[in-house]
Design a protein around this motif. Structure first.
Motif, PDB file in Angstrom:
ATOM      1  N   PHE A 194      26.088  24.279  50.937  1.00 42.56           N
ATOM      2  CA  PHE A 194      24.924  24.230  50.912  1.00 42.56           C
ATOM      3  C   PHE A 194      23.808  24.980  49.920  1.00 42.56           C
ATOM      4  CE2 PHE A 194      27.228  23.601  54.420  1.00 42.56           C
ATOM      5  CZ  PHE A 194      26.702  22.507  55.477  1.00 42.56           C
ATOM      6  N   THR A 195      22.959  24.343  49.931  1.00 41.75           N
ATOM      7  CA  THR A 195      21.910  23.912  48.315  1.00 41.75           C
ATOM      8  C   THR A 195      20.889  25.018  48.734  1.00 41.75           C
ATOM      9  OG1 THR A 195      22.742  23.570  46.410  1.00 41.75           O
ATOM     10  CG2 THR A 195      20.951  24.253  46.283  1.00 41.75           C
ATOM     11  N   PHE A 196      19.676  26.389  48.764  1.00 41.63           N
ATOM     12  CA  PHE A 196      18.995  27.152  49.119  1.00 41.63           C
ATOM     13  C   PHE A 196      17.950  26.862  47.921  1.00 41.63           C
ATOM     14  CE2 PHE A 196      21.755  28.017  52.592  1.00 41.63           C
ATOM     15  CZ  PHE A 196      20.644  28.009  53.622  1.00 41.63           C
ATOM     16  N   ALA A 197      16.557  26.408  47.693  1.00 40.96           N
ATOM     17  CA  ALA A 197      15.784  26.760  46.815  1.00 40.96           C
ATOM     18  C   ALA A 197      14.483  28.095  47.426  1.00 40.96           C
ATOM     19  CB  ALA A 197      15.045  25.792  46.244  1.00 40.96           C
ATOM     20  N   PHE A 198      14.445  29.175  46.239  1.00 43.38           N
ATOM     21  CA  PHE A 198      13.348  29.934  46.484  1.00 43.38           C
ATOM     22  C   PHE A 198      12.862  29.766  45.496  1.00 43.38           C
ATOM     23  CE2 PHE A 198      17.532  31.100  48.509  1.00 43.38           C
ATOM     24  CZ  PHE A 198      17.159  32.057  49.851  1.00 43.38           C
ATOM     25  N   TYR A 199      11.370  30.077  46.027  1.00 44.34           N
ATOM     26  CA  TYR A 199       9.926  30.325  45.434  1.00 44.34           C
ATOM     27  C   TYR A 199       9.416  32.064  44.758  1.00 44.34           C
ATOM     28  CZ  TYR A 199      11.241  25.692  45.924  1.00 44.34           C
ATOM     29  OH  TYR A 199      11.034  23.933  46.113  1.00 44.34           O
ATOM     30  N   SER A 200       9.220  31.916  44.166  1.00 41.64           N
ATOM     31  CA  SER A 200       8.436  33.441  43.146  1.00 41.64           C
ATOM     32  C   SER A 200       7.353  33.457  44.438  1.00 41.64           C
ATOM     33  CB  SER A 200       7.736  32.929  42.023  1.00 41.64           C
ATOM     34  OG  SER A 200       6.627  32.373  41.636  1.00 41.64           O
ATOM     35  N   ASP A 201       6.241  32.841  45.055  1.00 39.07           N
ATOM     36  CA  ASP A 201       5.393  33.414  45.769  1.00 39.07           C
ATOM     37  C   ASP A 201       5.858  33.643  47.110  1.00 39.07           C
ATOM     38  OD1 ASP A 201       3.202  33.544  47.857  1.00 39.07           O
ATOM     39  OD2 ASP A 201       2.374  31.490  47.370  1.00 39.07           O
ATOM     40  N   ALA A 202       5.697  35.360  47.707  1.00 40.28           N
ATOM     41  CA  ALA A 202       6.261  35.842  48.666  1.00 40.28           C
ATOM     42  C   ALA A 202       6.206  35.314  50.367  1.00 40.28           C
ATOM     43  CB  ALA A 202       5.780  37.084  49.474  1.00 40.28           C
ATOM     44  N   GLU A 203       5.021  34.145  50.484  1.00 40.66           N
ATOM     45  CA  GLU A 203       4.433  33.120  51.502  1.00 40.66           C
ATOM     46  C   GLU A 203       5.482  32.447  51.754  1.00 40.66           C
ATOM     47  OE1 GLU A 203       0.461  32.806  51.813  1.00 40.66           O
ATOM     48  OE2 GLU A 203      -0.013  34.872  50.736  1.00 40.66           O
ATOM     49  N   THR A 204       6.321  31.419  50.360  1.00 39.73           N
ATOM     50  CA  THR A 204       6.437  30.318  50.240  1.00 39.73           C
ATOM     51  C   THR A 204       8.210  31.057  51.367  1.00 39.73           C
ATOM     52  OG1 THR A 204       5.083  29.092  48.887  1.00 39.73           O
ATOM     53  CG2 THR A 204       7.286  28.110  48.934  1.00 39.73           C
ATOM     54  N   ALA A 205       8.519  29.433  51.663  1.00 38.12           N
ATOM     55  CA  ALA A 205       9.852  29.781  52.861  1.00 38.12           C
ATOM     56  C   ALA A 205      11.135  29.341  52.034  1.00 38.12           C
ATOM     57  CB  ALA A 205      10.332  29.607  54.076  1.00 38.12           C
ATOM     58  N   PRO A 206      12.425  29.839  51.715  1.00 36.25           N
ATOM     59  CA  PRO A 206      13.398  28.977  51.344  1.00 36.25           C
ATOM     60  C   PRO A 206      13.609  27.697  51.943  1.00 36.25           C
ATOM     61  CG  PRO A 206      14.383  31.002  52.337  1.00 36.25           C
ATOM     62  CD  PRO A 206      12.392  30.883  52.824  1.00 36.25           C
ATOM     63  N   ILE A 207      13.980  26.850  50.839  1.00 38.18           N
ATOM     64  CA  ILE A 207      13.897  25.460  51.351  1.00 38.18           C
ATOM     65  C   ILE A 207      15.397  24.423  51.083  1.00 38.18           C
ATOM     66  CG2 ILE A 207      11.664  24.669  51.623  1.00 38.18           C
ATOM     67  CD1 ILE A 207      12.685  23.179  48.814  1.00 38.18           C
ATOM     68  N   LEU A 208      15.676  24.140  52.747  1.00 41.36           N
ATOM     69  CA  LEU A 208      17.244  23.320  52.444  1.00 41.36           C
ATOM     70  C   LEU A 208      17.523  22.209  51.955  1.00 41.36           C
ATOM     71  CD1 LEU A 208      20.632  23.285  52.859  1.00 41.36           C
ATOM     72  CD2 LEU A 208      19.957  22.821  54.711  1.00 41.36           C
ATOM     73  N   ASP A 209      18.767  21.655  50.901  1.00 45.18           N
ATOM     74  CA  ASP A 209      19.018  20.427  50.039  1.00 45.18           C
ATOM     75  C   ASP A 209      17.727  20.378  49.132  1.00 45.18           C
ATOM     76  OD1 ASP A 209      19.888  18.199  49.261  1.00 45.18           O
ATOM     77  OD2 ASP A 209      19.268  17.008  51.222  1.00 45.18           O
ATOM     78  N   PRO A 210      16.861  21.137  47.985  1.00 46.04           N
ATOM     79  CA  PRO A 210      15.839  20.780  47.674  1.00 46.04           C
ATOM     80  C   PRO A 210      15.487  19.374  46.893  1.00 46.04           C
ATOM     81  CG  PRO A 210      17.338  22.125  45.921  1.00 46.04           C
ATOM     82  CD  PRO A 210      17.628  21.866  47.464  1.00 46.04           C
ATOM     83  N   SER A 211      14.530  18.658  46.594  1.00 44.72           N
ATOM     84  CA  SER A 211      14.742  17.174  45.643  1.00 44.72           C
ATOM     85  C   SER A 211      14.938  18.033  43.946  1.00 44.72           C
ATOM     86  CB  SER A 211      13.817  16.412  46.173  1.00 44.72           C
ATOM     87  OG  SER A 211      12.442  17.611  46.173  1.00 44.72           O
ATOM     88  N   GLN A 212      14.775  16.899  43.677  1.00 41.26           N
ATOM     89  CA  GLN A 212      14.936  17.404  42.041  1.00 41.26           C
ATOM     90  C   GLN A 212      13.834  17.820  41.910  1.00 41.26           C
ATOM     91  OE1 GLN A 212      14.498  14.039  38.862  1.00 41.26           O
ATOM     92  NE2 GLN A 212      16.260  14.626  38.025  1.00 41.26           N
TER      93      GLN A 212
END
Length: 274
Positions: A194-212
């Motif tokens: 299971f792959t999670f994507a994280f973002y530099s903005d602290a207000e953006t929650a991580p997401i599972l199964d990111p698109s391209q």
């Protein structure tokens, strides 16, 4: 060839949507695309699709002589190839960084985690063992090829059947499927990635199964491989993750605290040398 960078409007639109917990394909932040499995005419032939991401997995087996250091274990090799058919970002004969990362992760998840019982692949100790070859062909890249390839690989191994063998003395007889039913592989557990994507903005929650696009614009990627029994198999981090940075900072603080307290305790003690 390096993939083209997303345009500024694409970035701004995606970041604005993710900040509101919205995704371009309508999924929730922690929602996984439903895998679609297609089985071929042969055992061990499986195609997995996660949305428009598609991976074809195929397993074949042959008898070989085992290496002298492991005479009682069979062999498993994993071969993967990302061709330009998956995306124009890839070139033939020049493995990209993503292809190398995916291949290494699959080797850890499917082979090194001991999902397959290698001793059950032994036919005649020191002389004959089964050599399983898992081939993964990436047909289309719409993001998160690793998770799709992991599903395709483990399903292909579970779907595969090896020929029945009979050993009398030093003589090995391989029976065809018409004579005796093929035998399934002995599988200890079934790991999934299971792959999670994280973002530099602290207000953006991580997401599972990111698109391209979500994967390209992420600040970091965290891939977790585990089974239904809650056993953690592999943990891989790519890029910069706030969680890792926090852990590194806390580790340094704890290291300093431990060293200081040990030194203070040592100075308070009176050690007499006799």
């Amino acid at each position: 060839m390096r993939p083209p960078s997303p345009s500024i409007p694409e970035k701004e639109f995606l970041f604005a949507a993710l900040k509101q917990s919205l995704r371009l394909d309508g999924r929730l932040p922690l929602e996984l695309r439903t895998p679609t499995l297609t089985f071929g005419p042969e055992l061990g032939w499986v195609e997995c699709a996660l949305g428009k991401t598609r991976v074809l997995a195929q397993v074949d087996a042959k008898m070989v002589k085992p290496p002298p250091e492991r005479p009682f274990e069979g062999m498993i090799t994993i071969h993967s190839e990302i061709s330009p058919m998956a995306s124009t970002d890839y070139e033939v004969g020049r493995p990209s960084e993503e292809e190398v990362t995916v291949t290494r992760m699959l080797d850890k998840v499917l082979r090194r985690s001991d999902a397959i019982d290698k001793e059950s692949l032994c036919i005649l100790a020191g002389q004959r063992v089964w050599h399983l070859r898992l081939t993964l062909n990436f047909l289309s890249d719409a993001g998160n090829m690793l998770d799709c390839a992991c599903i395709a690989g483990i399903v292909a191994l579970k779907h595969f059947r090896r020929p029945e063998v009979e050993v009398i003395g030093d003589e090995v007889t391989v029976h065809s499927p018409l004579e005796r039913a093929p035998v399934p592989l002995a599988i200890h557990h079934t790991p999934f990635c299971f792959t999670f994507a994280f973002y530099s903005d602290a207000e953006t929650a991580p997401i599972l199964d990111p698109s391209q696009l979500e994967q390209r614009l992420s600040a970091g990627i965290l891939s977790i491989a585990l089974n239904a029994q809650k056993e953690l198999c592999v943990l891989q981090k790519l890029g910069v993750l706030r969680l890792v940075d926090v852990a590194v900072t806390k580790a340094k603080d704890l290291h300093g605290l431990v060293e200081t307290r040990i030194q203070e305790d040592w100075l308070e003690r009176k050690v007499e040398v006799r």
